[in-house]
Write a protein that holds these residues in place. Structure first.
Motif, PDB file in Angstrom:
ATOM      1  N   TYR A 155       0.828  -1.210   0.000  1.00  0.00           N
ATOM      2  CA  TYR A 155       0.000   0.000   0.000  1.00  0.00           C
ATOM      3  C   TYR A 155       0.861   1.258   0.000  1.00  0.00           C
ATOM      4  N   SER A 156       1.876   1.280   0.850  1.00  0.00           N
ATOM      5  CA  SER A 156       2.686   2.488   1.002  1.00  0.00           C
ATOM      6  C   SER A 156       3.438   2.820  -0.270  1.00  0.00           C
ATOM      7  N   TYR A 157       3.986   1.823  -0.932  1.00  0.00           N
ATOM      8  CA  TYR A 157       4.670   2.081  -2.207  1.00  0.00           C
ATOM      9  C   TYR A 157       3.680   2.490  -3.293  1.00  0.00           C
ATOM     10  N   ARG A 158       2.518   1.836  -3.336  1.00  0.00           N
ATOM     11  CA  ARG A 158       1.532   2.181  -4.360  1.00  0.00           C
ATOM     12  C   ARG A 158       1.065   3.632  -4.212  1.00  0.00           C
ATOM     13  N   LYS A 159       0.882   4.090  -2.962  1.00  0.00           N
ATOM     14  CA  LYS A 159       0.400   5.454  -2.731  1.00  0.00           C
ATOM     15  C   LYS A 159       1.378   6.513  -3.226  1.00  0.00           C
ATOM     16  N   VAL A 160       2.647   6.181  -3.312  1.00  0.00           N
ATOM     17  CA  VAL A 160       3.626   7.165  -3.795  1.00  0.00           C
ATOM     18  C   VAL A 160       4.035   6.882  -5.239  1.00  0.00           C
ATOM     19  N   GLY A 161       3.207   6.099  -5.949  1.00  0.00           N
ATOM     20  CA  GLY A 161       3.413   5.906  -7.367  1.00  0.00           C
ATOM     21  C   GLY A 161       4.544   4.976  -7.737  1.00  0.00           C
ATOM     22  N   HIS A 162       4.859   4.014  -6.872  1.00  0.00           N
ATOM     23  CA  HIS A 162       5.960   3.097  -7.134  1.00  0.00           C
ATOM     24  C   HIS A 162       5.484   1.681  -6.805  1.00  0.00           C
ATOM     25  N   PRO A 163       4.520   1.145  -7.568  1.00  0.00           N
ATOM     26  CA  PRO A 163       3.879  -0.120  -7.191  1.00  0.00           C
ATOM     27  C   PRO A 163       4.824  -1.318  -7.251  1.00  0.00           C
ATOM     28  N   LEU A 164       4.562  -2.256  -6.361  1.00  0.00           N
ATOM     29  CA  LEU A 164       5.293  -3.523  -6.340  1.00  0.00           C
ATOM     30  C   LEU A 164       4.560  -4.540  -7.206  1.00  0.00           C
ATOM     31  N   LYS A 165       5.296  -5.496  -7.744  1.00  0.00           N
ATOM     32  CA  LYS A 165       4.659  -6.582  -8.486  1.00  0.00           C
ATOM     33  C   LYS A 165       4.670  -7.874  -7.683  1.00  0.00           C
ATOM     34  N   ILE A 166       5.063  -7.782  -6.420  1.00  0.00           N
ATOM     35  CA  ILE A 166       5.046  -8.921  -5.506  1.00  0.00           C
ATOM     36  C   ILE A 166       4.152  -8.576  -4.325  1.00  0.00           C
ATOM     37  N   ARG A 167       3.771  -9.587  -3.556  1.00  0.00           N
ATOM     38  CA  ARG A 167       2.761  -9.343  -2.516  1.00  0.00           C
ATOM     39  C   ARG A 167       3.152  -9.825  -1.124  1.00  0.00           C
ATOM     40  N   THR A 168       3.795 -10.981  -1.012  1.00  0.00           N
ATOM     41  CA  THR A 168       3.983 -11.585   0.308  1.00  0.00           C
ATOM     42  C   THR A 168       5.367 -11.287   0.885  1.00  0.00           C
ATOM     43  N   ALA A 169       5.489 -11.518   2.207  1.00  0.00           N
ATOM     44  CA  ALA A 169       6.784 -11.345   2.872  1.00  0.00           C
ATOM     45  C   ALA A 169       7.838 -12.249   2.241  1.00  0.00           C
ATOM     46  N   ALA A 170       7.457 -13.499   1.921  1.00  0.00           N
ATOM     47  CA  ALA A 170       8.406 -14.436   1.314  1.00  0.00           C
ATOM     48  C   ALA A 170       8.881 -13.935  -0.044  1.00  0.00           C
ATOM     49  N   GLN A 171       7.966 -13.414  -0.857  1.00  0.00           N
ATOM     50  CA  GLN A 171       8.340 -12.875  -2.160  1.00  0.00           C
ATOM     51  C   GLN A 171       9.245 -11.656  -2.022  1.00  0.00           C
ATOM     52  N   MET A 172       8.962 -10.829  -1.018  1.00  0.00           N
ATOM     53  CA  MET A 172       9.794  -9.649  -0.796  1.00  0.00           C
ATOM     54  C   MET A 172      11.217 -10.048  -0.411  1.00  0.00           C
ATOM     55  N   MET A 173      11.338 -11.080   0.411  1.00  0.00           N
ATOM     56  CA  MET A 173      12.666 -11.551   0.786  1.00  0.00           C
ATOM     57  C   MET A 173      13.390 -12.123  -0.426  1.00  0.00           C
ATOM     58  N   ASP A 174      12.660 -12.870  -1.267  1.00  0.00           N
ATOM     59  CA  ASP A 174      13.271 -13.448  -2.457  1.00  0.00           C
ATOM     60  C   ASP A 174      13.738 -12.379  -3.439  1.00  0.00           C
ATOM     61  N   ASN A 175      13.136 -11.197  -3.386  1.00  0.00           N
ATOM     62  CA  ASN A 175      13.488 -10.112  -4.297  1.00  0.00           C
ATOM     63  C   ASN A 175      14.281  -9.010  -3.593  1.00  0.00           C
ATOM     64  N   SER A 176      15.011  -9.398  -2.556  1.00  0.00           N
ATOM     65  CA  SER A 176      15.823  -8.443  -1.796  1.00  0.00           C
ATOM     66  C   SER A 176      17.273  -8.900  -1.732  1.00  0.00           C
ATOM     67  N   THR A 177      18.141  -7.945  -1.562  1.00  0.00           N
ATOM     68  CA  THR A 177      19.543  -8.227  -1.260  1.00  0.00           C
ATOM     69  C   THR A 177      19.698  -8.228   0.252  1.00  0.00           C
ATOM     70  N   ILE A 178      20.180  -9.320   0.811  1.00  0.00           N
ATOM     71  CA  ILE A 178      20.350  -9.411   2.265  1.00  0.00           C
ATOM     72  C   ILE A 178      21.545  -8.545   2.668  1.00  0.00           C
ATOM     73  N   ILE A 179      21.361  -7.747   3.688  1.00  0.00           N
ATOM     74  CA  ILE A 179      22.411  -6.852   4.185  1.00  0.00           C
ATOM     75  C   ILE A 179      22.691  -7.166   5.647  1.00  0.00           C
TER      76      ILE A 179
END
Length: 343
Positions: free
Chosen positions: A246-270
């Motif tokens: 929701y927060s990204y969509r409201k600022v015009g930068h929508p995500l194409k993933i939905r779940t926490a697991a998908q977000m982790m899979d599409n992240s660089t671990i730091i």
């Protein structure tokens, strides 16, 4: 961590609507200019400035302060300065008054609460609580029946602004003060630096980054108090990843993933200590290392999250051990437009 970023003033081409009981007005974020006022053509064909007020950005909404609110903020700050309160304490006080009364000296409130800080009867007489100098003094030094003020709270300077405010106010909404931190910091910077509030001074001290990440965090912080509902992506309820979507969509930068697991899979671990605002914290890790829960870093050690059923969106302190939780930074692959927002 506080840094200055330009505050933007708006040429108002739309009807202004009342917000928070008329104490503020909000203006859709249109036609932003570096320094501007509400203007009109004069008789000679030139442009004359009619008004100019500081605007605090909260997500996609601009909050415009009135002259009365500015004067009350200045009183709160100058009272603290006279008591040798450090600048961080001044920010706490202004953020508190903004949340409690929208910086208005109210003669009413919940039960017997009054004034800028909505202090209860035990703090002092009606006259004292509706005197801006006296009520600010009590916030810093304590009430008339021994209620602790900010300066009485052990370790307040190492607390978050919202934590320090809550230690004094003991509010039913303990994390609500966070949304006003950047506005409060800008007002303290202006007053302590002896710089005029208004058109001549157009700076906000903000601990959120400029640009998409900062705007996204502002949106997420504005959802505090909304309930957790599994599968919800706003606008009035959220699950953990739904808050991020929701927060990204409201600022015009929508995500194409939905779940926490998908977000982790599409992240660089730091690694811990490398995080910055907007990074994600993944927890409830399964046997294969996938995430069952996700939060958003607001600043190192503090995150906003939609926790679980029965709880509301809130700020939480965190630590990272790289076993039970991990830090990640979303890659461009997570976004529908394939662009990673700059931090």
């Amino acid at each position: 961590m506080t840094r200055g970023v330009p505050i933007r003033l708006v040429v108002v081409l739309v009807v202004v609507v009342a917000f928070l009981g008329g104490g503020l007005v909000v203006v859709p974020a249109m036609m932003m200019m570096g320094i501007a006022g509400v203007s009109q053509d004069d008789d000679t064909g030139g442009v004359s400035t009619l008004s100019c007020s500081p605007i605090a950005q909260t997500g996609n909404t601009d909050v415009v302060l009135t002259d009365t609110q500015l004067a009350n903020a200045q009183t709160v700050i100058e009272t603290g300065v006279s008591l040798d309160v450090p600048s961080r304490g001044l920010v706490v006080a202004v953020a508190t008054a903004m949340q409690e009364s929208t910086l208005q000296n109210l003669n009413h409130g919940d039960r017997d609460s009054l004034g800028l800080f909505q202090q209860r009867a035990g703090w002092g007489s009606e006259r004292v609580r509706t005197d801006p100098v006296a009520s600010a003094t009590m916030f810093y030094t304590g009430g008339r029946q021994g209620q602790p003020g900010l300066m009485d709270i052990n370790g307040w300077q190492s607390m978050s602004v919202t934590g320090a405010a809550q230690a004094v106010q003991r509010s039913a909404f303990p994390f609500a003060y966070a949304r006003w931190e950047s506005l409060a910091a800008s007002l303290v910077t202006s007053v302590v630096g002896d710089e005029p509030l208004g058109c001549e001074r157009n700076a906000v001290g903000a601990n959120l980054p400029d640009g998409t990440i900062g705007d996204m965090l502002q949106v997420a912080l504005e959802q505090q108090g909304d309930p957790y509902v599994w599968g919800a992506v706003g606008p009035d309820a959220f699950d953990c990843s739904g808050l991020i979507v929701y927060s990204y969509r409201k600022v015009g930068h929508p995500l194409k993933i939905r779940t926490a697991a998908q977000m982790m899979d599409n992240s660089t671990i730091i690694q811990p200590g490398e995080e910055r605002p907007g990074d994600l914290i993944f927890s409830a890790l399964g046997e294969r290392g996938s995430a069952g829960h996700v939060m958003i870093v607001v600043e190192p050690g503090l995150a906003v999250q939609a926790p679980r059923t029965g709880q509301d969106v809130k700020l939480s302190e965190y630590t990272i051990d790289n076993v039970n939780n991990k830090l990640g930074r979303l890659n461009a692959s997570a976004f529908a437009d394939s662009r990673q927002p700059a931090a």
